[in-house]
Scaffold this active site. Structure first.
Site, PDB file in Angstrom:
ATOM      1  N   ARG A 144      39.033 -11.234  -2.334  1.00 33.72           N
ATOM      2  CA  ARG A 144      38.849 -10.879  -0.922  1.00 33.72           C
ATOM      3  C   ARG A 144      40.103 -11.077  -0.072  1.00 33.72           C
ATOM      4  O   ARG A 144      40.151 -10.648   1.079  1.00 33.72           O
ATOM      5  CB  ARG A 144      37.674 -11.676  -0.326  1.00 33.72           C
ATOM      6  CG  ARG A 144      36.332 -11.040  -0.643  1.00 33.72           C
ATOM      7  CD  ARG A 144      35.197 -11.853  -0.075  1.00 33.72           C
ATOM      8  NE  ARG A 144      34.946 -13.050  -0.881  1.00 33.72           N
ATOM      9  CZ  ARG A 144      34.173 -14.065  -0.490  1.00 33.72           C
ATOM     10  NH1 ARG A 144      33.608 -14.052   0.699  1.00 33.72           N
ATOM     11  NH2 ARG A 144      33.991 -15.100  -1.281  1.00 33.72           N
ATOM     12  N   GLY A 175      32.855 -19.551 -15.281  1.00 37.00           N
ATOM     13  CA  GLY A 175      32.099 -20.565 -14.561  1.00 37.00           C
ATOM     14  C   GLY A 175      32.850 -21.868 -14.392  1.00 37.00           C
ATOM     15  O   GLY A 175      33.751 -22.207 -15.162  1.00 37.00           O
ATOM     16  N   GLY A 234      41.289 -25.642  -5.871  1.00 37.62           N
ATOM     17  CA  GLY A 234      42.625 -25.301  -5.373  1.00 37.62           C
ATOM     18  C   GLY A 234      42.626 -24.604  -4.025  1.00 37.62           C
ATOM     19  O   GLY A 234      43.683 -24.364  -3.450  1.00 37.62           O
ATOM     20  N   TYR A 249      85.093 -12.689   6.700  1.00 39.42           N
ATOM     21  CA  TYR A 249      84.760 -11.778   5.603  1.00 39.42           C
ATOM     22  C   TYR A 249      85.780 -10.662   5.533  1.00 39.42           C
ATOM     23  O   TYR A 249      85.983  -9.921   6.507  1.00 39.42           O
ATOM     24  CB  TYR A 249      83.355 -11.209   5.868  1.00 39.42           C
ATOM     25  CG  TYR A 249      82.793 -10.329   4.800  1.00 39.42           C
ATOM     26  CD1 TYR A 249      82.823 -10.712   3.462  1.00 39.42           C
ATOM     27  CD2 TYR A 249      82.182  -9.116   5.127  1.00 39.42           C
ATOM     28  CE1 TYR A 249      82.277  -9.902   2.481  1.00 39.42           C
ATOM     29  CE2 TYR A 249      81.625  -8.302   4.157  1.00 39.42           C
ATOM     30  CZ  TYR A 249      81.673  -8.699   2.822  1.00 39.42           C
ATOM     31  OH  TYR A 249      81.132  -7.902   1.850  1.00 39.42           O
TER      32      TYR A 249
HETATM   33  C1  UD1 Z   1      30.750 -23.182  -6.443  1.00 41.06           C
HETATM   34  C2  UD1 Z   1      29.543 -24.041  -6.750  1.00 41.06           C
HETATM   35  C3  UD1 Z   1      28.633 -24.080  -5.525  1.00 41.06           C
HETATM   36  C4  UD1 Z   1      29.404 -24.608  -4.325  1.00 41.06           C
HETATM   37  C5  UD1 Z   1      30.654 -23.779  -4.100  1.00 41.06           C
HETATM   38  C6  UD1 Z   1      31.502 -24.389  -3.018  1.00 41.06           C
HETATM   39  C7  UD1 Z   1      29.130 -23.777  -9.109  1.00 41.06           C
HETATM   40  C8  UD1 Z   1      28.295 -23.140 -10.157  1.00 41.06           C
HETATM   41  N1  UD1 Z   1      28.843 -23.487  -7.875  1.00 41.06           N
HETATM   42  O1  UD1 Z   1      30.311 -21.874  -6.114  1.00 41.06           O
HETATM   43  O2  UD1 Z   1      27.516 -24.919  -5.780  1.00 41.06           O
HETATM   44  O3  UD1 Z   1      28.574 -24.596  -3.174  1.00 41.06           O
HETATM   45  O4  UD1 Z   1      31.422 -23.724  -5.313  1.00 41.06           O
HETATM   46  O5  UD1 Z   1      32.557 -23.523  -2.714  1.00 41.06           O
HETATM   47  O6  UD1 Z   1      30.011 -24.548  -9.431  1.00 41.06           O
HETATM   48  N2  UD1 Z   1      36.764 -21.478 -10.748  1.00 41.06           N
HETATM   49  C9  UD1 Z   1      37.447 -21.579 -11.931  1.00 41.06           C
HETATM   50  N3  UD1 Z   1      36.936 -20.968 -13.021  1.00 41.06           N
HETATM   51  C10 UD1 Z   1      35.782 -20.254 -12.986  1.00 41.06           C
HETATM   52  C11 UD1 Z   1      35.097 -20.152 -11.756  1.00 41.06           C
HETATM   53  C12 UD1 Z   1      35.598 -20.789 -10.663  1.00 41.06           C
HETATM   54  O7  UD1 Z   1      38.487 -22.225 -12.007  1.00 41.06           O
HETATM   55  O8  UD1 Z   1      35.378 -19.715 -14.022  1.00 41.06           O
HETATM   56  C13 UD1 Z   1      37.312 -22.119  -9.557  1.00 41.06           C
HETATM   57  C14 UD1 Z   1      37.701 -21.122  -8.486  1.00 41.06           C
HETATM   58  O9  UD1 Z   1      39.069 -20.768  -8.586  1.00 41.06           O
HETATM   59  C15 UD1 Z   1      37.430 -21.894  -7.210  1.00 41.06           C
HETATM   60  C16 UD1 Z   1      36.309 -22.837  -7.601  1.00 41.06           C
HETATM   61  O10 UD1 Z   1      36.314 -22.926  -9.005  1.00 41.06           O
HETATM   62  O11 UD1 Z   1      38.543 -22.683  -6.817  1.00 41.06           O
HETATM   63  C17 UD1 Z   1      34.954 -22.358  -7.099  1.00 41.06           C
HETATM   64  O12 UD1 Z   1      34.712 -21.069  -7.574  1.00 41.06           O
HETATM   65  P1  UD1 Z   1      33.854 -20.061  -6.714  1.00 41.06           P
HETATM   66  O13 UD1 Z   1      33.570 -18.890  -7.564  1.00 41.06           O
HETATM   67  O14 UD1 Z   1      34.453 -19.867  -5.381  1.00 41.06           O
HETATM   68  O15 UD1 Z   1      32.565 -20.932  -6.450  1.00 41.06           O
HETATM   69  P2  UD1 Z   1      31.064 -20.545  -6.671  1.00 41.06           P
HETATM   70  O16 UD1 Z   1      30.812 -20.456  -8.138  1.00 41.06           O
HETATM   71  O17 UD1 Z   1      30.724 -19.452  -5.792  1.00 41.06           O
END
Ligand code: UD1
Ligand code: CA
Length: 483
Positions: A21, A86, A111, A396
């Protein structure tokens, strides 16, 4: 582990996501607020805990993100997430980069939550350790919890688990306490619980959030620390949120400086990066931006409308309507208005760089003044020298840059041009309009312009009938001729 010992065994920073986004060629977590990348803020907060080990999990734009991370913090460990999606999988690969028998507390953070402080993380770890918990989540109550995982509590108020928005019932979606995604875990519990996490959910991902209910079912204590400061757990998903977080971070930075004794006349139009250092009784006037490792000494006055990037300003100096980068401004020196200090300008104590002066790689000694309209580049100027109006170093030659060396107590007249390489000795003078091509010995006067010769009656003879000729005639008391 004692309650006081809050330093965790490890912190795992999740940084594998794409951040689509942002609509940017640059990975989301590399976008900056307050003079640092989002992930730079996250690493700083994590380092605030003084962990034994720090791991960052990467995948999207892996090489670019890893290079940035290692530049900020060469001792952190990079872990690569595979195709299994995940947050649960991300933490699992993070753990795999750590010793197999790691014990103690593992903190997980993101991050892209740039306002999170080391203090709040330390509070989370302290609560976790004090309770002897298996898992402790940092939560917040939000007016609009849409999209977040919800903290599900038992009737006795204890944390039962976390349900993702997409998996939640209507009743669960009404819960306003959300999961920040920041946790403290017992290392052994985390390792074994993750083995039980599946991808059987609405998103087909390994949810880290499942670890909480698993740990609890295994008899562990699971708790939440509710922060009163939701800004600290807010992520930036797009540039609108990035700007909002940047503004709030700036407000916090300015508030800290004002409480520390800095006068900020107009906080609305003042921007200060997090690494800037200010002394008490500094005054910052409206429209000022202080970037990078800028440091300002006591009683200095900066602004209005001034941008300083990595500039050291000495005590008592004034810097007005100026743009300066990678430079030093000495104690009680004066700069501006409308000065442009390019990298490696070093202005001595009590010195002056005045209106419409540009400098670059210029070492200017104590008490020396370049007051008006000029350029000084690749130059060394001694002490108490006065550089006249409109002086220029021609540094220069079209191919190479050359140095101009000017001594102490020199007086140069207006519009002197120094054709570098050239030097001017102590106590020397130059005449107006001098073009200095040869070295000037100490105490000499350098003139390069031919003596002035006046041709009487030139205008009348050469421009007869002109307004100038009439004015000249009137001045000499004679009637003007018409042709
Ligand atoms: C996650 C939480 C949710 C919480 C929210 C807060 C889970 C399943 N859900 O949501 O409960 O309210 O964060 O923002 O954990 N990332 C990885 N690898 C992945 C997926 C994500 O490194 O495979 C990192 C992303 O870069 C980010 C963070 O984890 O920094 C959260 O990922 P994002 O997809 O934004 O969070 P949600 O899964 O929506
Ligand atoms: Ca998210």
């Amino acid at each position: 582990m004692s309650v006081e010992a809050t330093a965790p065994a490890a912190v795992i920073v999740l940084a594998a996501g794409a951040g689509t986004r942002m609509k940017s060629a640059k990975p989301k977590i590399l976008h900056q607020i307050g003079g640092k990348s989002m992930v730079g803020h996250a690493i700083a907060a994590a380092r605030g805990l003084d962990p034994e080990r720090l791991v960052a999990v990467v995948r999207h734009e892996r090489d670019r993100v890893a290079a940035h991370l290692l530049e900020i913090d060469p001792s952190l460990v990079i872990a690569d997430q595979d195709e299994i999606p995940g947050t649960g999988r991300a933490v699992q690969v993070g753990l795999e980069a750590l010793p197999e028998d790691l014990e103690g507390t593992v903190v997980v953070t993101y991050g892209d939550v740039p306002l999170l402080t080391g203090e709040l993380l330390a509070e989370l770890v302290a609560e976790h350790n004090a309770g002897g918990n298996a898992a402790t989540v940092l939560s917040a109550r939000l007016e609009d919890p849409t999209g977040y995982g919800r903290i599900v509590r038992d009737t006795d108020g204890s944390v039962a688990g976390i349900v993702e928005h997409k998996d939640a019932s209507d009743e669960q979606r009404a819960i306003d306490e959300v999961n920040s995604g920041i946790y403290a875990f017992d290392a052994a519990v985390l390792r074994s619980a993750l083995k039980q996490v599946t991808t059987e959910n609405a998103q087909g991902e390994m949810y880290l959030t499942d670890v909480l209910s698993i740990a609890r079912n295994d008899g562990g204590r699971v708790a939440a620390v509710v922060t009163e400061d939701p800004w600290q757990v807010e992520g930036a998903n797009d540039r609108v949120q990035l700007a909002a977080l940047g503004k709030e971070l700036n407000r916090r930075t300015l508030t800290q400086w004002m409480r520390a004794g800095v006068t900020i006349v107009d906080p609305e139009s003042t921007w200060i990066d997090v690494q800037v250092a200010l002394s008490n009784d500094v005054t910052i006037k409206p429209g000022t931006q202080l970037h990078g490792h800028t440091a300002i000494g006591t009683d200095a006055v900066v602004g209005p409308d001034t941008t300083l990037t990595n500039v050291q300003v000495g005590p008592g100096a004034t810097v007005t309507r100026t743009d300066a980068t990678d430079s030093v401004i000495g104690a009680n020196a004066k700069v501006g208005p409308f000065a442009y200090l390019r990298p490696k300008t070093d202005l001595g104590e009590d010195g002056k760089i005045g209106a419409f002066y540009e400098t670059k790689n210029a070492r200017i000694g104590k008490g020396s003044k370049l007051s008006h309209l000029g350029y000084s580049g690749d130059s060394v100027i001694g002490e108490y020298t006065n550089i006249g109006c409109g002086n220029i170093t021609a540094n220069y030659d079209g191919e190479k840059k050359h140095q101009t060396v000017i001594g102490s107590h020199v007086r140069t007249s207006s519009n002197t041009v120094f054709i570098a390489p050239v030097s001017v000795g102590d106590g020397a003078y130059t005449g107006a309009g001098a073009i200095v091509r040869k070295d000037v010995p100490a105490g000499a006067l350098a003139l390069s312009v031919a003596p002035q010769r006046n041709t009487e009656g030139w205008t009348e003879a050469k421009r007869p009938g002109s307004d100038s000729a009439r004015a000249a005639a009137q001045a000499s008391g004679q009637p003007a001729s018409n042709s």
